[in-house]
Design a protein around this motif. Structure first.
Motif, mmCIF file in Angstrom:
data_model
loop_
_atom_site.group_PDB
_atom_site.id
_atom_site.type_symbol
_atom_site.label_atom_id
_atom_site.label_comp_id
_atom_site.label_asym_id
_atom_site.label_seq_id
_atom_site.Cartn_x
_atom_site.Cartn_y
_atom_site.Cartn_z
ATOM 1 N N LYS A 1 -41.037 -45.242 -90.607
ATOM 2 C CA LYS A 1 -40.548 -45.552 -89.358
ATOM 3 C C LYS A 1 -39.329 -46.030 -89.703
ATOM 4 O O LYS A 1 -38.356 -46.117 -88.687
ATOM 5 C CB LYS A 1 -41.361 -46.776 -88.735
ATOM 6 N N TRP A 2 -39.043 -46.889 -90.680
ATOM 7 C CA TRP A 2 -37.681 -47.321 -91.196
ATOM 8 C C TRP A 2 -36.736 -46.183 -91.481
ATOM 9 O O TRP A 2 -35.738 -46.345 -91.162
ATOM 10 C CB TRP A 2 -37.985 -48.023 -92.469
ATOM 11 N N LEU A 3 -37.213 -45.316 -92.208
ATOM 12 C CA LEU A 3 -36.353 -44.027 -92.708
ATOM 13 C C LEU A 3 -35.834 -43.502 -91.027
ATOM 14 O O LEU A 3 -34.622 -43.166 -90.898
ATOM 15 C CB LEU A 3 -36.954 -43.195 -93.223
ATOM 16 N N GLY A 4 -36.762 -43.162 -90.128
ATOM 17 C CA GLY A 4 -36.443 -42.791 -88.986
ATOM 18 C C GLY A 4 -35.167 -43.329 -88.078
ATOM 19 O O GLY A 4 -34.254 -43.043 -87.705
ATOM 20 N N ASP A 5 -35.486 -44.950 -88.265
ATOM 21 C CA ASP A 5 -34.673 -45.900 -87.484
ATOM 22 C C ASP A 5 -33.106 -45.821 -88.330
ATOM 23 O O ASP A 5 -32.199 -45.812 -87.786
ATOM 24 C CB ASP A 5 -35.155 -47.109 -87.486
ATOM 25 N N GLY A 6 -33.354 -45.707 -89.771
ATOM 26 C CA GLY A 6 -32.182 -45.867 -90.355
ATOM 27 C C GLY A 6 -31.251 -44.524 -90.298
ATOM 28 O O GLY A 6 -29.943 -44.667 -90.001
ATOM 29 N N LEU A 7 -31.874 -43.420 -89.978
ATOM 30 C CA LEU A 7 -31.121 -42.110 -89.662
ATOM 31 C C LEU A 7 -30.689 -42.134 -88.331
ATOM 32 O O LEU A 7 -29.401 -41.501 -87.972
ATOM 33 C CB LEU A 7 -31.992 -40.901 -89.698
#
Length: 256
Positions: free
Chosen positions: A53-59
């Motif tokens: 979830k964090w990675l998708g938000d970071g991208l």
């Protein structure tokens, strides 16, 4: 390697060196920082889908692309069951080389000699603060629910990059001189987020269909290369601004 004149000094600007360091940043980030963040995010029951979830938000990608990213990683409960103390110790040891790589890049930007061996404790502090910062800023529900989340993210990110340079350089460069680098780095991160939404988001969707999960991995790795370019390139741009601004201001005063 080429040299750019900044005031009365010469600043080394190596495009190839910056690219190579960014590749090293991406490799170390994917092999050490990513697994550590997966474990940390999985330790919070409220984090739901955890690190994915964090990675998708970071991208900054779309919901469809986030689904492809989430399928790359194990569920939080499974992550905790398969994590061992030895595995965490290995990740922590290799994770320190991530901080060393960033420090080396900052030292090149400011033309400083390598720090003494006993200063390696700075890597431990920096890595711990980095993981804590990413956890609080992108995974903790309290931060996500903040009304002014965007403003808080920009300000906290600028402070983090400002502090990171000071910490990893061992106080050899003043806070004032490091501020332009922190601002340009954060501006670059915002630009990378926009680029990710326009380019990486559709690329993840097409790569997932064509190559399967490995296609998504390659796109994420490319994003990490971009992060490395922004982190080191932002510091370099800040160094050039720090050296050039006084000269420009003096020239404008003379014209008046």
């Amino acid at each position: 390697m080429r040299r750019v004149r900044a005031g009365r000094r010469w600043v080394h600007v190596g495009n190839l060196d910056l690219w190579q360091r960014s590749l090293g940043f991406a490799a170390l980030g994917f092999l050490t920082l990513v697994p550590l963040l997966i474990v940390v995010s999985a330790a919070d029951p409220a984090s739901g889908r955890g690190f994915a979830k964090w990675l998708g938000d970071g991208l900054g990608v779309t919901e469809a692309a986030r689904g492809d990213i989430e399928r790359l990683f194990a569920l939080p409960g499974q992550t905790l069951r398969t994590t061992t103390a030895f595995g965490l110790a290995v990740l922590a040891v290799f994770g320190l080389s991530f901080g060393a790589a960033v420090q080396s890049g900052y030292e090149k930007v400011w033309d400083l000699p390598p720090a003494c061996w006993w200063a390696r404790w700075r890597h431990v502090v920096w890595l711990a603060v980095l993981i804590g910062f990413l956890f609080l800023s992108a995974i903790t529900p309290l931060w996500q629910a903040a009304p002014a989340r965007g403003v808080i993210t920009v300000l906290s990110g600028t402070l983090f990059f400002w502090w990171s340079q000071r910490m990893l350089l061992g106080g050899r460069v003043s806070w004032v001189a490091l501020l332009p680098g922190a601002v340009t780095t954060m501006a670059g991160q915002l630009g990378l987020r926009v680029f990710s939404r326009l380019v990486f988001s559709p690329l993840i969707a097409s790569s997932a269909v064509t190559y399967g999960p490995i296609g998504t991995v390659l796109v994420v790795q490319s994003w990490l290369v971009g992060v490395g370019v922004v982190v080191l390139g932002g510091a370099l741009a800040g160094r050039l601004l720090q050296d050039e601004l006084p000269r420009v201001a003096h020239a404008l005063k003379r014209r008046r």
